[in-house]
Design a protein around this motif. Structure first.
Motif, PDB file in Angstrom:
ATOM      1  N   TRP A  60       0.827  -1.220   0.000  1.00 40.37           N
ATOM      2  CA  TRP A  60       0.000   0.000   0.000  1.00 40.37           C
ATOM      3  C   TRP A  60       0.856   1.262   0.000  1.00 40.37           C
ATOM      4  CZ3 TRP A  60      -4.334   1.658  -1.625  1.00 40.37           C
ATOM      5  CH2 TRP A  60      -5.468   0.870  -1.626  1.00 40.37           C
ATOM      6  N   ILE A  61       1.930   1.248   0.789  1.00 37.16           N
ATOM      7  CA  ILE A  61       2.784   2.447   0.844  1.00 37.16           C
ATOM      8  C   ILE A  61       3.332   2.742  -0.552  1.00 37.16           C
ATOM      9  CG2 ILE A  61       4.977   3.361   1.737  1.00 37.16           C
ATOM     10  CD1 ILE A  61       4.320   1.821   4.351  1.00 37.16           C
ATOM     11  N   VAL A  62       3.826   1.678  -1.225  1.00 35.45           N
ATOM     12  CA  VAL A  62       4.379   1.864  -2.580  1.00 35.45           C
ATOM     13  C   VAL A  62       3.267   2.327  -3.535  1.00 35.45           C
ATOM     14  CG1 VAL A  62       5.529   0.718  -4.509  1.00 35.45           C
ATOM     15  CG2 VAL A  62       6.144   0.103  -2.162  1.00 35.45           C
ATOM     16  N   ALA A  63       2.073   1.714  -3.418  1.00 40.34           N
ATOM     17  CA  ALA A  63       0.970   2.061  -4.331  1.00 40.34           C
ATOM     18  C   ALA A  63       0.563   3.522  -4.164  1.00 40.34           C
ATOM     19  CB  ALA A  63      -0.216   1.150  -4.060  1.00 40.34           C
ATOM     20  N   LEU A  64       0.462   3.992  -2.942  1.00 41.01           N
ATOM     21  CA  LEU A  64       0.024   5.380  -2.718  1.00 41.01           C
ATOM     22  C   LEU A  64       1.086   6.366  -3.203  1.00 41.01           C
ATOM     23  CD1 LEU A  64      -1.689   5.071   0.792  1.00 41.01           C
ATOM     24  CD2 LEU A  64      -2.819   5.422  -1.404  1.00 41.01           C
ATOM     25  N   HIS A  83      -9.465  15.128 -14.026  1.00 41.76           N
ATOM     26  CA  HIS A  83      -9.276  15.385 -12.590  1.00 41.76           C
ATOM     27  C   HIS A  83     -10.454  14.856 -11.779  1.00 41.76           C
ATOM     28  CE1 HIS A  83      -5.618  17.626 -12.996  1.00 41.76           C
ATOM     29  NE2 HIS A  83      -6.152  18.411 -13.917  1.00 41.76           N
ATOM     30  N   MET A  84     -11.662  14.957 -12.362  1.00 42.12           N
ATOM     31  CA  MET A  84     -12.840  14.481 -11.630  1.00 42.12           C
ATOM     32  C   MET A  84     -12.751  12.962 -11.418  1.00 42.12           C
ATOM     33  SD  MET A  84     -16.818  14.637 -12.657  1.00 42.12           S
ATOM     34  CE  MET A  84     -16.655  13.262 -13.764  1.00 42.12           C
ATOM     35  N   MET A  90      -9.083   8.489  -6.277  1.00 50.83           N
ATOM     36  CA  MET A  90      -8.293   8.706  -5.054  1.00 50.83           C
ATOM     37  C   MET A  90      -9.138   8.485  -3.803  1.00 50.83           C
ATOM     38  SD  MET A  90      -5.879  11.917  -5.860  1.00 50.83           S
ATOM     39  CE  MET A  90      -5.753  12.335  -7.555  1.00 50.83           C
ATOM     40  N   MET A  91     -10.399   8.966  -3.846  1.00 50.50           N
ATOM     41  CA  MET A  91     -11.259   8.777  -2.664  1.00 50.50           C
ATOM     42  C   MET A  91     -11.522   7.289  -2.428  1.00 50.50           C
ATOM     43  SD  MET A  91     -13.952  11.899  -2.448  1.00 50.50           S
ATOM     44  CE  MET A  91     -14.770  11.504  -3.948  1.00 50.50           C
ATOM     45  N   LEU A  92     -11.798   6.564  -3.538  1.00 49.60           N
ATOM     46  CA  LEU A  92     -12.043   5.121  -3.388  1.00 49.60           C
ATOM     47  C   LEU A  92     -10.778   4.414  -2.900  1.00 49.60           C
ATOM     48  CD1 LEU A  92     -14.174   4.308  -6.588  1.00 49.60           C
ATOM     49  CD2 LEU A  92     -14.979   4.564  -4.243  1.00 49.60           C
ATOM     50  N   ALA A  93      -9.610   4.872  -3.425  1.00 55.46           N
ATOM     51  CA  ALA A  93      -8.342   4.235  -3.030  1.00 55.46           C
ATOM     52  C   ALA A  93      -8.068   4.482  -1.542  1.00 55.46           C
ATOM     53  CB  ALA A  93      -7.192   4.776  -3.875  1.00 55.46           C
ATOM     54  N   ILE A  94      -8.378   5.687  -1.065  1.00 55.06           N
ATOM     55  CA  ILE A  94      -8.125   5.980   0.353  1.00 55.06           C
ATOM     56  C   ILE A  94      -9.084   5.175   1.235  1.00 55.06           C
ATOM     57  CG2 ILE A  94      -8.252   7.833   2.100  1.00 55.06           C
ATOM     58  CD1 ILE A  94      -6.946   9.613  -0.142  1.00 55.06           C
ATOM     59  N   VAL A 132      -9.525  -0.208 -10.574  1.00 56.29           N
ATOM     60  CA  VAL A 132      -8.778  -0.620 -11.775  1.00 56.29           C
ATOM     61  C   VAL A 132      -9.548  -0.186 -13.030  1.00 56.29           C
ATOM     62  CG1 VAL A 132      -7.909  -2.606 -13.082  1.00 56.29           C
ATOM     63  CG2 VAL A 132      -7.536  -2.492 -10.631  1.00 56.29           C
ATOM     64  N   GLY A 133     -10.889  -0.273 -12.976  1.00 57.74           N
ATOM     65  CA  GLY A 133     -11.705   0.173 -14.116  1.00 57.74           C
ATOM     66  C   GLY A 133     -11.521   1.665 -14.374  1.00 57.74           C
ATOM     67  N   ILE A 134     -11.583   2.466 -13.314  1.00 57.14           N
ATOM     68  CA  ILE A 134     -11.400   3.921 -13.482  1.00 57.14           C
ATOM     69  C   ILE A 134      -9.995   4.207 -14.017  1.00 57.14           C
ATOM     70  CG2 ILE A 134     -11.307   6.160 -12.283  1.00 57.14           C
ATOM     71  CD1 ILE A 134     -13.353   5.058 -10.281  1.00 57.14           C
TER      72      ILE A 134
END
Ligand code: HEM
Length: 160
Positions: A60-64, A83-84, A90-94, A132-134
């Motif tokens: 996760w650290i590397v991915a972020l 950007h949207m 980013m929100m889903l990833a967090i 992954v889709g986004i």
């Protein structure tokens, strides 16, 4: 510079394979043990989940870090729509990161608590598949030019 971009993208993909692959493996293969009432199954799971939690943290650290650097590289050349979608990603990833932390953190470490966390794996897989889709959409829309800012001259030119 091209090599840094390549290396960063490669690391981003490798780390996401580690995160999502590990989560899918855990759900497919360890779920049976997590559902069993046999106390031996709980003892079997405890050290596995510990190693899994540590590896998930590193991935996760590397991915972020590589994800934010990917974004930094492209942010100047892309449109508002990019950007949207990147913001949604980013929100889903967090959210996915926070659920992973909860899921993999040893906590009290008692066996029923460990087993209960398995339910969260499904939510993580759903989030991972959406992200992954986004990401694929972001990448393709940049390659096609759809989300690339047009030069000012092109926008100012009269429509033929
Ligand atoms: C906050 C964390 C993240 C940020 C800021 C981020 C940012 C990015 C950016 C900007 C790209 C390049 C997209 C393009 O080519 O236009 C990318 C690619 C990618 N990301 Fe992330 N990412 C993050 C987390 C994740 C997560 C959690 C996953 C998967 C579960 C993921 C999967 C991917 C994939 C598969 C690609 C490759 C798309 C491609 O080139 O075909 N990313 N990321």
């Amino acid at each position: 510079m091209e090599f840094v971009k390549f290396f960063n993208k490669w690391l981003h993909l490798m780390s996401m394979i580690g995160v999502l692959g590990g989560i899918i493996f855990a759900w497919l293969s360890l779920r049976k043990a997590a559902k069993s009432d046999d106390p031996a199954a709980g003892e079997f799971l405890r050290p596995i989940l510990r190693t899994f939690g540590i590896s998930l943290g590193v991935f996760w650290i590397v991915a972020l870090l590589t994800g934010f650097y990917n974004y930094f590289i492209v942010m100047g050349s892309v449109t508002g729509a990019y950007h949207m979608y990147a913001g949604i990603k980013m929100m889903l990833a967090i959210l996915m990161f926070l659920i992973s932390l909860y899921m993999a953190h040893p906590g009290s470490g008692d066996v029923p608590a460990l087993k209960k966390r398995f339910n969260w794996l499904v939510a993580l897989i759903v989030l991972g598949v959406m992200i992954v889709g986004i990401s694929a959409h972001l990448n393709l829309s940049r390659i096609s030019g759809a989300y690339i800012k047009q030069p000012a001259e092109a926008l100012a030119a009269p429509v033929p």
